[in-house]
Design a protein around this motif. Structure first.
Motif, PDB file in Angstrom:
ATOM      1  N   SER A 125      66.633  61.412 148.726  1.00  0.00           N
ATOM      2  CA  SER A 125      65.734  62.135 147.817  1.00  0.00           C
ATOM      3  C   SER A 125      65.626  61.354 146.509  1.00  0.00           C
ATOM      4  O   SER A 125      66.406  60.433 146.249  1.00  0.00           O
ATOM      5  CB  SER A 125      66.269  63.543 147.531  1.00  0.00           C
ATOM      6  OG  SER A 125      67.438  63.464 146.724  1.00  0.00           O
ATOM      7  N   ARG A 126      64.668  61.735 145.699  1.00  0.00           N
ATOM      8  CA  ARG A 126      64.484  61.073 144.409  1.00  0.00           C
ATOM      9  C   ARG A 126      65.719  61.251 143.530  1.00  0.00           C
ATOM     10  O   ARG A 126      66.193  60.304 142.903  1.00  0.00           O
ATOM     11  CB  ARG A 126      63.249  61.623 143.704  1.00  0.00           C
ATOM     12  CG  ARG A 126      62.962  60.920 142.391  1.00  0.00           C
ATOM     13  CD  ARG A 126      61.795  61.561 141.625  1.00  0.00           C
ATOM     14  NE  ARG A 126      61.417  60.788 140.487  1.00  0.00           N
ATOM     15  CZ  ARG A 126      62.121  60.658 139.367  1.00  0.00           C
ATOM     16  NH1 ARG A 126      63.305  61.239 139.269  1.00  0.00           N
ATOM     17  NH2 ARG A 126      61.696  59.942 138.349  1.00  0.00           N
ATOM     18  N   ASP A 127      66.255  62.456 143.488  1.00  0.00           N
ATOM     19  CA  ASP A 127      67.434  62.716 142.660  1.00  0.00           C
ATOM     20  C   ASP A 127      68.629  61.876 143.110  1.00  0.00           C
ATOM     21  O   ASP A 127      69.369  61.334 142.285  1.00  0.00           O
ATOM     22  CB  ASP A 127      67.805  64.205 142.692  1.00  0.00           C
ATOM     23  CG  ASP A 127      66.806  65.081 141.943  1.00  0.00           C
ATOM     24  OD1 ASP A 127      66.033  64.532 141.120  1.00  0.00           O
ATOM     25  OD2 ASP A 127      66.785  66.299 142.191  1.00  0.00           O
ATOM     26  N   GLN A 128      68.816  61.779 144.424  1.00  0.00           N
ATOM     27  CA  GLN A 128      69.912  60.950 144.934  1.00  0.00           C
ATOM     28  C   GLN A 128      69.688  59.471 144.605  1.00  0.00           C
ATOM     29  O   GLN A 128      70.641  58.748 144.337  1.00  0.00           O
ATOM     30  CB  GLN A 128      70.053  61.128 146.449  1.00  0.00           C
ATOM     31  CG  GLN A 128      70.598  62.468 146.848  1.00  0.00           C
ATOM     32  CD  GLN A 128      70.636  62.634 148.362  1.00  0.00           C
ATOM     33  OE1 GLN A 128      70.121  61.811 149.120  1.00  0.00           O
ATOM     34  NE2 GLN A 128      71.240  63.737 148.813  1.00  0.00           N
ATOM     35  N   THR A 129      68.433  59.036 144.608  1.00  0.00           N
ATOM     36  CA  THR A 129      68.122  57.646 144.267  1.00  0.00           C
ATOM     37  C   THR A 129      68.450  57.363 142.807  1.00  0.00           C
ATOM     38  O   THR A 129      69.060  56.337 142.487  1.00  0.00           O
ATOM     39  CB  THR A 129      66.637  57.340 144.553  1.00  0.00           C
ATOM     40  OG1 THR A 129      66.367  57.607 145.930  1.00  0.00           O
ATOM     41  CG2 THR A 129      66.302  55.894 144.225  1.00  0.00           C
ATOM     42  N   VAL A 130      68.075  58.269 141.936  1.00  0.00           N
ATOM     43  CA  VAL A 130      68.385  58.109 140.512  1.00  0.00           C
ATOM     44  C   VAL A 130      69.897  58.064 140.307  1.00  0.00           C
ATOM     45  O   VAL A 130      70.416  57.224 139.572  1.00  0.00           O
ATOM     46  CB  VAL A 130      67.740  59.255 139.680  1.00  0.00           C
ATOM     47  CG1 VAL A 130      68.247  59.254 138.253  1.00  0.00           C
ATOM     48  CG2 VAL A 130      66.222  59.136 139.715  1.00  0.00           C
ATOM     49  N   GLU A 131      70.602  58.942 140.988  1.00  0.00           N
ATOM     50  CA  GLU A 131      72.068  58.967 140.895  1.00  0.00           C
ATOM     51  C   GLU A 131      72.681  57.673 141.437  1.00  0.00           C
ATOM     52  O   GLU A 131      73.616  57.125 140.849  1.00  0.00           O
ATOM     53  CB  GLU A 131      72.621  60.174 141.663  1.00  0.00           C
ATOM     54  CG  GLU A 131      74.120  60.312 141.547  1.00  0.00           C
ATOM     55  CD  GLU A 131      74.652  61.522 142.293  1.00  0.00           C
ATOM     56  OE1 GLU A 131      75.866  61.545 142.574  1.00  0.00           O
ATOM     57  OE2 GLU A 131      73.868  62.444 142.606  1.00  0.00           O
ATOM     58  N   TYR A 134      72.190  54.879 138.931  1.00  0.00           N
ATOM     59  CA  TYR A 134      73.121  55.101 137.826  1.00  0.00           C
ATOM     60  C   TYR A 134      74.538  54.650 138.200  1.00  0.00           C
ATOM     61  O   TYR A 134      75.202  53.957 137.423  1.00  0.00           O
ATOM     62  CB  TYR A 134      73.121  56.585 137.420  1.00  0.00           C
ATOM     63  CG  TYR A 134      74.159  56.914 136.384  1.00  0.00           C
ATOM     64  CD1 TYR A 134      73.951  56.600 135.043  1.00  0.00           C
ATOM     65  CD2 TYR A 134      75.366  57.503 136.746  1.00  0.00           C
ATOM     66  CE1 TYR A 134      74.916  56.881 134.083  1.00  0.00           C
ATOM     67  CE2 TYR A 134      76.333  57.782 135.803  1.00  0.00           C
ATOM     68  CZ  TYR A 134      76.097  57.467 134.467  1.00  0.00           C
ATOM     69  OH  TYR A 134      77.072  57.729 133.538  1.00  0.00           O
TER      70      TYR A 134
END
Length: 151
Positions: A125-131, A134
């Motif tokens: 997911s997008r959130d997992q990609t951002v994480e 990071y």
């Protein structure tokens, strides 16, 4: 710092490592040593009889020659690594799929080296990609801090 990546041909991970000032250890650099022309040297014809023999340093004689051949490429990366980033459950398009046994042996060998290792699951997911980005950047920044402490 020399950072091994898994999958060993992931240009995404290699780019992130270079942007943080480290040297990515990738299979393309190993292949560059073997491929000298665009014709007959192109994979898979660039594998020599010596490659599976060199792979014996990393895998037993009972292991299929394909695994030993891959390990003759991956082995030097493992040996040079001062740190590693391992992406688990990556899809085919993310990097080398090779064979499951080569992949297991490579990740096992990197973990066994007792170097800093960051293991991540491939994001879905997008959130997992951002994480994930990071975590990778934080890991690489911490490697930079370790280098500065030594100097």
């Amino acid at each position: 710092m020399k950072v091994a990546i898994f999958p060993p041909n992931s240009m995404i991970l290699a780019d992130m490592i270079e942007r943080k000032g480290h040297e990515p250890l990738v299979v393309q650099k190993q292949m560059q040593k073997k491929v000298t022309s665009p014709d007959l040297d192109a994979p898979p014809f660039n594998m020599t009889e010596q490659d599976p023999i060199n792979g014996l340093k990393y895998a037993a004689i009972e292991v299929p020659s394909g695994v030993r051949g891959r390990m003759s490429l991956f082995g030097p990366i493992i040996e040079e690594a001062e740190a590693a980033i391992i992406m688990m459950e990556a899809p085919y398009g993310f990097g080398c799929v090779g064979c499951a046994r080569s992949n297991e042996l490579t990740t096992f060998s990197l973990r066994k080296r007792k170097i800093p290792v960051l293991e991540l699951d491939y994001p879905t997911s997008r959130d997992q990609t951002v994480e994930m980005v990071y975590k990778i950047n934080t890991f690489l920044d911490n490697l930079n801090q370790d280098i500065n402490k030594e100097e």
